[in-house]
Design a protein around this motif. Sequence first.
Motif, PDB file in Angstrom:
ATOM      1  N   GLU A 218       6.604  -5.541 -15.221  1.00  0.00           N
ATOM      2  CA  GLU A 218       6.236  -6.525 -14.186  1.00  0.00           C
ATOM      3  C   GLU A 218       5.072  -6.412 -13.105  1.00  0.00           C
ATOM      4  O   GLU A 218       4.507  -7.531 -12.926  1.00  0.00           O
TER       5      GLU A 218
ATOM      6  N   PHE B  42      21.123 -17.219  -9.727  1.00  0.00           N
ATOM      7  CA  PHE B  42      20.373 -16.032 -10.639  1.00  0.00           C
ATOM      8  C   PHE B  42      20.116 -14.726  -9.638  1.00  0.00           C
ATOM      9  O   PHE B  42      20.584 -13.724 -10.082  1.00  0.00           O
ATOM     10  N   TYR B  43      19.419 -15.130  -8.613  1.00  0.00           N
ATOM     11  CA  TYR B  43      19.144 -13.949  -7.583  1.00  0.00           C
ATOM     12  C   TYR B  43      20.551 -13.219  -7.025  1.00  0.00           C
ATOM     13  O   TYR B  43      20.436 -12.142  -7.006  1.00  0.00           O
TER      14      TYR B  43
ATOM     15  N   GLY C 176      22.842  -9.662  -2.587  1.00  0.00           N
ATOM     16  CA  GLY C 176      23.340 -10.521  -3.916  1.00  0.00           C
ATOM     17  C   GLY C 176      24.705 -10.922  -3.467  1.00  0.00           C
ATOM     18  O   GLY C 176      24.837 -12.139  -3.978  1.00  0.00           O
TER      19      GLY C 176
ATOM     20  N   TRP D   6      23.391 -12.877  -8.727  1.00  0.00           N
ATOM     21  CA  TRP D   6      23.882 -11.953  -9.441  1.00  0.00           C
ATOM     22  C   TRP D   6      23.083 -10.711  -9.989  1.00  0.00           C
ATOM     23  O   TRP D   6      23.624  -9.703 -10.330  1.00  0.00           O
ATOM     24  N   TYR D   7      21.718 -11.329 -10.105  1.00  0.00           N
ATOM     25  CA  TYR D   7      20.735 -10.098 -10.251  1.00  0.00           C
ATOM     26  C   TYR D   7      20.845  -8.936  -9.417  1.00  0.00           C
ATOM     27  O   TYR D   7      20.847  -7.964  -9.647  1.00  0.00           O
ATOM     28  N   LEU D   8      20.786  -9.308  -7.960  1.00  0.00           N
ATOM     29  CA  LEU D   8      20.958  -8.416  -6.975  1.00  0.00           C
ATOM     30  C   LEU D   8      22.193  -7.668  -6.965  1.00  0.00           C
ATOM     31  O   LEU D   8      22.286  -6.322  -6.712  1.00  0.00           O
TER      32      LEU D   8
ATOM     33  N   LEU E 275      24.400  -7.005  -9.577  1.00  0.00           N
ATOM     34  CA  LEU E 275      24.586  -6.294 -10.413  1.00  0.00           C
ATOM     35  C   LEU E 275      23.569  -5.222 -10.671  1.00  0.00           C
ATOM     36  O   LEU E 275      23.800  -3.915 -10.815  1.00  0.00           O
ATOM     37  N   HIS E 276      22.169  -5.301 -10.260  1.00  0.00           N
ATOM     38  CA  HIS E 276      21.203  -4.349 -10.092  1.00  0.00           C
ATOM     39  C   HIS E 276      21.581  -3.364  -9.166  1.00  0.00           C
ATOM     40  O   HIS E 276      21.639  -2.060  -9.264  1.00  0.00           O
TER      41      HIS E 276
ATOM     42  N   GLU F 181      20.775  -4.350  -1.339  1.00  0.00           N
ATOM     43  CA  GLU F 181      20.398  -5.116  -2.348  1.00  0.00           C
ATOM     44  C   GLU F 181      21.839  -5.612  -2.782  1.00  0.00           C
ATOM     45  O   GLU F 181      22.174  -6.951  -3.175  1.00  0.00           O
TER      46      GLU F 181
ATOM     47  N   THR G  73      18.858 -21.145  -9.077  1.00  0.00           N
ATOM     48  CA  THR G  73      18.201 -19.968  -8.946  1.00  0.00           C
ATOM     49  C   THR G  73      18.626 -18.987  -7.817  1.00  0.00           C
ATOM     50  O   THR G  73      18.567 -17.896  -7.912  1.00  0.00           O
TER      51      THR G  73
ATOM     52  N   TYR H 196      10.341  -1.506 -16.529  1.00  0.00           N
ATOM     53  CA  TYR H 196      10.522  -2.887 -16.207  1.00  0.00           C
ATOM     54  C   TYR H 196       9.665  -3.046 -14.964  1.00  0.00           C
ATOM     55  O   TYR H 196       8.857  -4.043 -15.139  1.00  0.00           O
TER      56      TYR H 196
END
Length: 169
Positions: free
Chosen positions: A128, A84-85, A35, A87-89, A91-92, A31, A81, A124
Amino acid sequence: MKPPAHPSRAHVLHWLFETSLAIKGLLCSSEFLCGLALLLTPNAPAARLLYWLTHFQIAESPTDTLATWTQRAMEGFPVATQDFYGWYLLLHGGLKLAMVVMLWARILWAYPAAMAVLAGFVIYQIFEFQHSGSPFLLLLAFFDLLMIALIWQEYKALQAKRTAKTAAP
């Protein structure tokens, strides 16, 4: 001395904990790397790669739902987009990877922190799931709940070992 015929419950739970950590480590590493790749790859080459990966399947089977959906999703995949994905992946996956490393290092405060982080992910994922209906989210939530239980068991065992060490003369 002869080893016991059957491993103890504690032994099995520790093995499950270690195995779950290995799986979680692999998943969150991939992941994190995905990212990073999204952040470092310009949008146009990413779109071309995805098109190249799916167009053979669509040519062979024009009704292939997954390949068609993937191509349509990429058409509407603007740079914002993608960022966003990315950074999300990043950091997550990075947060979970740090959690796995600290648990493998047996850092005591990381156990309750990891349980809290995973509980947040479960909340979460269930939230979702209510919106998307994706059974994959329920599977992730179940795996995270299992991890919480295993972390709790490992935390209690580690605390007992440390207490026994400090109490021994």
